[in-house]
Design a protein around this motif. Structure first.
Motif, mmCIF file in Angstrom:
data_model
loop_
_atom_site.group_PDB
_atom_site.id
_atom_site.type_symbol
_atom_site.label_atom_id
_atom_site.label_comp_id
_atom_site.label_asym_id
_atom_site.label_seq_id
_atom_site.Cartn_x
_atom_site.Cartn_y
_atom_site.Cartn_z
ATOM 1 N N MET A 1 41.585 -38.347 9.535
ATOM 2 C CA MET A 1 40.168 -38.095 9.784
ATOM 3 C C MET A 1 39.371 -38.343 8.504
ATOM 4 N N ALA A 2 38.239 -39.023 8.639
ATOM 5 C CA ALA A 2 37.427 -39.367 7.478
ATOM 6 C C ALA A 2 36.828 -38.116 6.839
ATOM 7 N N LYS A 3 36.806 -38.088 5.530
ATOM 8 C CA LYS A 3 36.160 -36.999 4.812
ATOM 9 C C LYS A 3 34.650 -37.079 5.024
ATOM 10 N N LYS A 4 34.019 -35.910 5.114
ATOM 11 C CA LYS A 4 32.584 -35.846 5.412
ATOM 12 C C LYS A 4 31.797 -35.467 4.157
ATOM 13 N N ILE A 5 30.727 -36.205 3.924
ATOM 14 C CA ILE A 5 29.910 -35.992 2.729
ATOM 15 C C ILE A 5 28.446 -35.854 3.129
ATOM 16 N N LEU A 6 27.784 -34.870 2.541
ATOM 17 C CA LEU A 6 26.344 -34.686 2.730
ATOM 18 C C LEU A 6 25.633 -35.035 1.428
ATOM 19 N N LEU A 7 24.676 -35.956 1.500
ATOM 20 C CA LEU A 7 23.871 -36.351 0.350
ATOM 21 C C LEU A 7 22.500 -35.704 0.448
ATOM 22 N N VAL A 8 22.054 -35.093 -0.644
ATOM 23 C CA VAL A 8 20.759 -34.417 -0.636
ATOM 24 C C VAL A 8 19.942 -34.899 -1.825
ATOM 25 N N ASP A 9 18.857 -35.607 -1.532
ATOM 26 C CA ASP A 9 17.993 -36.146 -2.590
ATOM 27 C C ASP A 9 16.654 -36.487 -1.965
ATOM 28 N N ASP A 10 15.571 -36.325 -2.715
ATOM 29 C CA ASP A 10 14.256 -36.637 -2.160
ATOM 30 C C ASP A 10 13.849 -38.089 -2.403
ATOM 31 N N GLU A 11 14.722 -38.877 -3.032
ATOM 32 C CA GLU A 11 14.450 -40.294 -3.262
ATOM 33 C C GLU A 11 15.229 -41.125 -2.250
ATOM 34 N N THR A 12 14.493 -41.750 -1.326
ATOM 35 C CA THR A 12 15.116 -42.465 -0.210
ATOM 36 C C THR A 12 15.994 -43.611 -0.665
ATOM 37 N N ASP A 13 15.558 -44.341 -1.701
ATOM 38 C CA ASP A 13 16.339 -45.497 -2.148
ATOM 39 C C ASP A 13 17.697 -45.074 -2.696
ATOM 40 N N ILE A 14 17.735 -43.921 -3.384
ATOM 41 C CA ILE A 14 18.998 -43.409 -3.908
ATOM 42 C C ILE A 14 19.915 -42.986 -2.762
ATOM 43 N N LEU A 15 19.350 -42.285 -1.783
ATOM 44 C CA LEU A 15 20.136 -41.876 -0.621
ATOM 45 C C LEU A 15 20.761 -43.076 0.079
ATOM 46 N N ASP A 16 19.949 -44.097 0.316
ATOM 47 C CA ASP A 16 20.427 -45.283 1.032
ATOM 48 C C ASP A 16 21.528 -46.001 0.264
ATOM 49 N N LEU A 17 21.353 -46.130 -1.051
ATOM 50 C CA LEU A 17 22.333 -46.831 -1.876
ATOM 51 C C LEU A 17 23.674 -46.094 -1.903
ATOM 52 N N ILE A 18 23.620 -44.778 -2.126
ATOM 53 C CA ILE A 18 24.860 -44.003 -2.196
ATOM 54 C C ILE A 18 25.532 -43.947 -0.825
ATOM 55 N N LYS A 19 24.737 -43.747 0.214
ATOM 56 C CA LYS A 19 25.280 -43.688 1.580
ATOM 57 C C LYS A 19 26.011 -44.991 1.922
ATOM 58 N N TYR A 20 25.405 -46.114 1.583
ATOM 59 C CA TYR A 20 26.000 -47.425 1.867
ATOM 60 C C TYR A 20 27.362 -47.562 1.186
ATOM 61 N N ASN A 21 27.423 -47.198 -0.086
ATOM 62 C CA ASN A 21 28.663 -47.357 -0.854
ATOM 63 C C ASN A 21 29.757 -46.395 -0.401
ATOM 64 N N LEU A 22 29.380 -45.189 -0.016
ATOM 65 C CA LEU A 22 30.374 -44.237 0.457
ATOM 66 C C LEU A 22 30.908 -44.618 1.846
ATOM 67 N N GLU A 23 30.025 -45.083 2.705
ATOM 68 C CA GLU A 23 30.459 -45.493 4.041
ATOM 69 C C GLU A 23 31.379 -46.709 3.977
ATOM 70 N N LYS A 24 31.149 -47.581 3.001
ATOM 71 C CA LYS A 24 32.047 -48.727 2.810
ATOM 72 C C LYS A 24 33.472 -48.283 2.517
ATOM 73 N N GLU A 25 33.602 -47.090 1.904
ATOM 74 C CA GLU A 25 34.922 -46.561 1.551
ATOM 75 C C GLU A 25 35.521 -45.693 2.657
ATOM 76 N N GLY A 26 34.828 -45.637 3.800
ATOM 77 C CA GLY A 26 35.382 -44.927 4.945
ATOM 78 C C GLY A 26 34.941 -43.482 5.104
ATOM 79 N N PHE A 27 33.997 -43.026 4.267
ATOM 80 C CA PHE A 27 33.511 -41.653 4.389
ATOM 81 C C PHE A 27 32.479 -41.543 5.514
ATOM 82 N N GLU A 28 32.446 -40.394 6.153
ATOM 83 C CA GLU A 28 31.392 -40.085 7.119
ATOM 84 C C GLU A 28 30.268 -39.402 6.355
#
Length: 224
Positions: A1-28
């Motif tokens: 089962m994929a590990k689950k990660i919650l990202l919390v930041d008020d800067e949308t570009d940072i959220l999108d960038l980190i989310k993209y890279n983590l999802e590429k590695e199989g994280f939910e």
């Protein structure tokens, strides 16, 4: 089962960038752009790891961390601050609030992904029986501390620190030993990180269990 990660930041570009890279590695991955939303999402999502910014509107990261730690459903969750605030006092405030780690921006996405993987590896708990004595012990399977008849739930780093000290009662652990075992040699944390965690442990289990060896480190005193 994929590990689950919650990202919390008020800067949308940072959220999108980190989310993209983590999802590429199989994280939910789920995201929140403020502390209040993060608390609600975390309660239903129950992530394995929360990456939390410090400077946010409405509720800052430190306040958010404190509230997250009050939720019994999230007692096993790793909370790491990911922030541009690198001052010692900011790190201390983060650890005081119950954070397990503190990562400073800017950080390259690949480095962050490696850091996330390392955090998840280091904090995976092996099942086992309680270790310690009748007065003070830890139950790894239930992830609780048993102190003089009371059950205490600790944040991960405090739990790991106590587990280390309990592994060899009476043995003096140097600060370098503790950093390597609990945070890893590659961790970047302030000089007072260990002091903060030791103080918080003493507040919860009592002053009589952990002894300071000046200029060296700490040892656990365990008597039946």
């Amino acid at each position: 089962m994929a590990k689950k990660i919650l990202l919390v930041d008020d800067e949308t570009d940072i959220l999108d960038l980190i989310k993209y890279n983590l999802e590429k590695e199989g994280f939910e991955v789920k995201i929140a752009d403020n502390g209040k939303t993060a608390i609600n999402v975390a309660s239903s999502f129950v992530p394995d790891l929360i990456l939390l910014d410090v400077m946010m509107p409405e509720m800052d990261g430190v306040e958010t961390c404190i509230e997250l730690r009050k939720n019994s459903k999230l007692k096993h969750v790793i909370i790491a601050f990911l922030t541009a605030r690198g001052e010692d006092y900011s790190q201390i405030a983060g650890f005081e609030a119950g954070a397990d780690d503190y990562i400073t921006k800017p950080i390259k996405p690949r480095v962050l992904v490696s850091k996330v993987k390392a955090l998840l590896r280091r904090t995976e708990q092996e099942e086992g029986a309680a270790i310690g004595s009748s007065k003070l012990s830890i139950d790894e399977e239930r992830y609780v501390v048993l102190c003089e008849g009371n059950e205490i739930v600790l944040p991960k780093k405090e739990f790991e620190l106590l587990k280390l000290l309990l592994s060899k009662p009476g043995n003096v652990f140097t600060r370098d030993n503790i950093f390597a075992a609990v945070w890893g040699n590659d961790a970047v944390v302030g000089e007072r990180t260990i002091d903060v965690h030791i103080r918080k442990l003493r507040e919860k289990i009592g002053d009589n269990y952990i002894s300071t060896i000046k200029g060296v480190g700490y040892k656990l005193i365990l008597e039946e």
